[in-house]
Design a protein around this motif. Structure first.
Motif, PDB file in Angstrom:
ATOM      1  N   UNK A 139      -7.108   4.786  -4.827  1.00 24.14           N
ATOM      2  CA  UNK A 139      -6.886   3.629  -3.941  1.00 24.14           C
ATOM      3  C   UNK A 139      -6.355   3.878  -2.503  1.00 24.14           C
ATOM      4  N   UNK A 140      -7.013   3.242  -1.728  1.00 28.45           N
ATOM      5  CA  UNK A 140      -6.679   3.310  -0.261  1.00 28.45           C
ATOM      6  C   UNK A 140      -5.835   1.892   0.003  1.00 28.45           C
ATOM      7  N   UNK A 141      -5.011   2.035   1.158  1.00 28.67           N
ATOM      8  CA  UNK A 141      -3.732   1.100   0.885  1.00 28.67           C
ATOM      9  C   UNK A 141      -3.758   0.147   0.027  1.00 28.67           C
ATOM     10  N   UNK A 142      -2.847   0.269  -1.112  1.00 31.85           N
ATOM     11  CA  UNK A 142      -2.667  -0.635  -1.970  1.00 31.85           C
ATOM     12  C   UNK A 142      -3.672  -1.474  -2.747  1.00 31.85           C
ATOM     13  N   UNK A 143      -5.115  -0.683  -2.664  1.00 26.07           N
ATOM     14  CA  UNK A 143      -6.080  -1.363  -3.261  1.00 26.07           C
ATOM     15  C   UNK A 143      -6.877  -2.120  -2.358  1.00 26.07           C
ATOM     16  N   UNK A 198       6.330   3.760  12.613  1.00 26.04           N
ATOM     17  CA  UNK A 198       6.120   2.308  12.283  1.00 26.04           C
ATOM     18  C   UNK A 198       4.706   1.997  12.244  1.00 26.04           C
ATOM     19  N   UNK A 199       4.105   2.544  13.391  1.00 25.08           N
ATOM     20  CA  UNK A 199       2.564   2.182  13.379  1.00 25.08           C
ATOM     21  C   UNK A 199       1.892   2.633  12.320  1.00 25.08           C
ATOM     22  N   UNK A 200       2.325   4.010  11.752  1.00 22.23           N
ATOM     23  CA  UNK A 200       1.538   4.470  10.593  1.00 22.23           C
ATOM     24  C   UNK A 200       1.897   3.759   9.372  1.00 22.23           C
ATOM     25  N   UNK A 201       3.199   3.137   9.189  1.00 22.31           N
ATOM     26  CA  UNK A 201       3.543   2.501   8.007  1.00 22.31           C
ATOM     27  C   UNK A 201       2.763   1.280   8.138  1.00 22.31           C
ATOM     28  N   UNK A 202       2.615   0.686   9.160  1.00 25.31           N
ATOM     29  CA  UNK A 202       1.699  -0.641   9.336  1.00 25.31           C
ATOM     30  C   UNK A 202       0.398  -0.497   8.733  1.00 25.31           C
ATOM     31  N   UNK A 203      -0.380   0.802   9.240  1.00 26.19           N
ATOM     32  CA  UNK A 203      -1.566   1.098   8.794  1.00 26.19           C
ATOM     33  C   UNK A 203      -1.738   1.323   7.153  1.00 26.19           C
ATOM     34  N   UNK A 204      -0.626   1.859   6.775  1.00 21.19           N
ATOM     35  CA  UNK A 204      -0.589   2.108   5.173  1.00 21.19           C
ATOM     36  C   UNK A 204      -0.061   1.084   4.553  1.00 21.19           C
ATOM     37  N   UNK A 238       2.818  -0.122   4.271  1.00 24.12           N
ATOM     38  CA  UNK A 238       4.087   0.042   3.886  1.00 24.12           C
ATOM     39  C   UNK A 238       5.171  -0.796   4.458  1.00 24.12           C
ATOM     40  N   UNK A 239       5.017  -1.002   5.460  1.00 23.19           N
ATOM     41  CA  UNK A 239       5.810  -2.012   6.627  1.00 23.19           C
ATOM     42  C   UNK A 239       5.065  -3.196   6.766  1.00 23.19           C
ATOM     43  N   UNK A 240       5.433  -4.400   6.357  1.00 23.79           N
ATOM     44  CA  UNK A 240       4.879  -5.777   6.760  1.00 23.79           C
ATOM     45  C   UNK A 240       5.046  -6.067   8.281  1.00 23.79           C
ATOM     46  N   UNK A 241       4.153  -6.878   9.105  1.00 26.90           N
ATOM     47  CA  UNK A 241       4.199  -7.300  10.388  1.00 26.90           C
ATOM     48  C   UNK A 241       4.929  -8.476  10.417  1.00 26.90           C
ATOM     49  N   UNK A 242       5.780  -8.975  11.287  1.00 23.92           N
ATOM     50  CA  UNK A 242       6.235 -10.176  11.431  1.00 23.92           C
ATOM     51  C   UNK A 242       5.222 -11.203  11.849  1.00 23.92           C
ATOM     52  N   UNK A 243       4.217 -10.651  12.655  1.00 19.58           N
ATOM     53  CA  UNK A 243       3.078 -11.451  13.568  1.00 19.58           C
ATOM     54  C   UNK A 243       1.971 -10.719  13.540  1.00 19.58           C
TER      55      UNK A 243
END
Length: 75
Positions: free
Chosen positions: A1-5, A54-60, A62-67
């Motif tokens: 699976x690619x980021x969380x399906x 943080x940028x890579x976490x966003x792409x994966x 793994x970290x939500x954006x606030x906006x």
């Protein structure tokens, strides 16, 4: 699976980030616009605490954006 399906489990062809804001600890990462396409090599460089992880976490996802909006293949 690619980021969380996302994308039915297929690797996305295109990532589009628009007006993304994400906070981590006391820092805030802001991305006005970024488009990453499959098959192209990119380098993410910068000094310590500049938001690379943080940028890579966003792409994966793994970290939500606030906006903002993160799209895979236009979805």
């Amino acid at each position: 699976m690619w980021p969380l399906g996302c994308c039915g489990g297929e690797r996305p062809e295109v990532y589009d980030l628009n007006q993304i804001t994400c906070s981590r600890d006391q820092f805030t990462l802001q991305v006005d616009h970024c488009r990453l396409e499959r098959g192209v090599t990119y380098a993410i460089v910068g000094p310590n605490s500049s938001g690379k992880t943080t940028f890579l976490d966003l792409l994966a996802l793994q970290r939500p954006s606030s906006e903002g909006r993160l799209r895979f293949n236009g979805q």
